[in-house]
Enzyme design. Sequence first.
Site, PDB file in Angstrom:
ATOM      1  NE  ARG A 101      -4.204   1.710   1.435  1.00 27.18           N
ATOM      2  CZ  ARG A 101      -5.475   2.199   0.371  1.00 27.18           C
ATOM      3  NH1 ARG A 101      -4.768   1.678  -0.923  1.00 27.18           N
ATOM      4  NH2 ARG A 101      -6.118   3.064   0.875  1.00 27.18           N
ATOM      5  CB  THR A 374      -9.172  -0.131  -8.206  1.00 28.46           C
ATOM      6  OG1 THR A 374      -8.758   1.057  -7.017  1.00 28.46           O
ATOM      7  CG2 THR A 374      -8.135  -1.443  -6.743  1.00 28.46           C
ATOM      8  CB  THR A 392      -5.708   0.771  -7.374  1.00 34.68           C
ATOM      9  OG1 THR A 392      -6.590   2.061  -7.577  1.00 34.68           O
ATOM     10  CG2 THR A 392      -5.074   1.069  -5.380  1.00 34.68           C
ATOM     11  CB  SER A 445      -7.156  -0.377   0.887  1.00 36.11           C
ATOM     12  OG  SER A 445      -7.507  -1.075   0.152  1.00 36.11           O
ATOM     13  N   GLY A 490     -13.361  -1.178  -7.474  1.00 43.75           N
ATOM     14  CA  GLY A 490     -14.793  -0.392  -7.200  1.00 43.75           C
ATOM     15  C   GLY A 490     -14.466   0.380  -6.227  1.00 43.75           C
ATOM     16  N   GLY A 491     -13.350   1.039  -5.146  1.00 41.67           N
ATOM     17  CA  GLY A 491     -13.615   1.701  -4.096  1.00 41.67           C
ATOM     18  C   GLY A 491     -14.285   0.661  -3.037  1.00 41.67           C
TER      19      GLY A 491
HETATM   20  N1  GLY Z   1      -8.043   3.465  -3.714  1.00 45.43           N
HETATM   21  C1  GLY Z   1      -9.468   2.145  -3.672  1.00 45.43           C
HETATM   22  C2  GLY Z   1      -9.002   1.227  -1.744  1.00 45.43           C
HETATM   23  O1  GLY Z   1      -8.097   0.798  -1.735  1.00 45.43           O
HETATM   24  O2  GLY Z   1      -9.528   1.066  -1.620  1.00 45.43           O
END
Ligand code: GLY
Length: 588
Positions: A101, A374, A392, A445, A490-491
């Site tokens: 991340r 993503t 992402t 996330s 999909g966030g």
């Molecule tokens: N950027 C979207 C997530 O990490 O959930």
Amino acid sequence: MTLKRRNSLPVLCCALGLAVQAPGFEPVAAKHGIVVSAEPQASDVGLEILEAGGNAVDAAVAVGFALAVTHPYAGNIGGGGFMLVRMATGEAGEAIVVDYREEAPAAASRIMYLDAKGDLAPEASVVGARAVGVPGTVAGLALVEEKYGKLGLARALAPAIRLAEQGFPVSYALSQSLQGGQALLSRFDGSRRIFLRNGKLYEPGEIFKQPELAHTLRLIAQGGPDAFYRGAVAKAIAATMEKYGGLITLGDLEQYQAKVRAPLEGRFRGFTVLTVPPPSSGGVALIEMLNVLEPLDLGSPNSYQSIHVMAETMRRAYADRAAYLGDADFVSVPVAGLTSPKYAAKLREEILNSKPEAPVVAGGPAAWSEGAQTTHFSVVDADGNAVANTYTLNGAYGSGVTVEGAGFLLNDEMDDFASKPGAPNMFGLVQGEANAIQPRKRPLSSMTPTIVLGNNRDSGFGIRDSGNQSPNPEPRIPNPGLRLVLGSPGGGTIINTVLQVVLNVLVFKMDVREAVTAPRFHHQWMPDELLVEDWGFSADTLERLKEAGYKVNARGGIGECQAIAIDPETRWRFGAADPRGDGKAVGY
Ligand code: GLY
């Protein structure tokens, strides 16, 4: 809804031993290895590596780098993500999560996106160099290749270098996507020149070459991750930051490290669910929801009963996400409590004894501008090793900033922090103190790469038309147990997408293609609304949900799941790329 099925045979291994995404409805069947990604040329790269003797990790690393070339919308070396690896070694197998991340730079602060009045400054956490977190992808892919790969980083990078150097034909989807990214990409010199050709947009079929990116990938192939974090690429990133007023320094890059973490492990109706721990909220929320739902009768898929029970479960898990979740290296996160059966029993009582709640008005429709920015890919090899990877740039084309002279886009992952705790981010997700910005912290996330294990065959693994029997049963190979490998972009909708696909296979007995295709819905606590895919639900069901008090809003696709299921008897692999996107499953 009734899913229409063709009566034709599935696409199986043809004379050349290849199996590709069926034009119809069945999953792709493959005897040995299978790759499913959101972009066909990247899937082909994975197959190339498997057939060259690579294992699932080699193939996954190659797909990760290839997507950075062919799918600049979300594929990346300037972003970050989570890879769940399960190696089929020994009796029990071995599983790890690689957390790569992005990280807040040292100069980041809690109030960096607030204006003088304490309000969120428009765009500040979403566009431009100040929105960028220290990228983790190169460190993550290099780490996993070093730990488990057979072919080495240079070989895994070779197909991506070839695609960047020689170019590849632009698909209709990519040309449309670049056109959609115009407003953002045109704001930054490198992005305008490379992705928009200074206004002469790529047409489908034209060859897209990226010589600067090819050079960067070559440097990584030769020098390993040091080339990116300490060498020429680091200098290019730092120079780009200076030019556009970003915060990332050479020191931030030099200290970045991907982290190996233990997967979260849940149980569901005899299956084991492996998924990701914080700083993703995905695993905690997925296991919390599966625990609540385990003993409940979910009725039939997408009936009023199943939607109501699942939506109430989602609502509570997302409320917990907002209240408690953050980077557990910085704040205390009650993972054990949230994923305990005792807590699930309490939530279940609450759900069963309450009427469907009348929505609490939360300020009108959510800011649901996100699509599937993503991207996820799944790989299983001939030995049963498996990789589920979600990574992402955050928004489509990330921050819009391309590293000058290095040819790749940088993320806008800083927006996944709670820039102002209590205010919604770009996904409409309300987040709390636990996810406030701190130097070197990783933003929360929703990414949920997941692997399901178990010997229970009473679920939808094979191809339903053929009585759930896959062809030519083989004797069992050692280390049985791998059942499902999946994930989604999909966030904030990622977690609920993964939940629904898991339930579709394990509870509703759909085959994997049906499972990823079935219509989806989403509830994330705030805003208090039930989102449904606009094509998939009967008017009667929607009416009943509204009568029960849900504020129902329709939208286009929710998530884009790339999944592989394994038949526990025969070990055949079945792959499905989500028809909401342009991906491909391919195996041999
Ligand atoms: N950027 C979207 C997530 O990490 O959930």
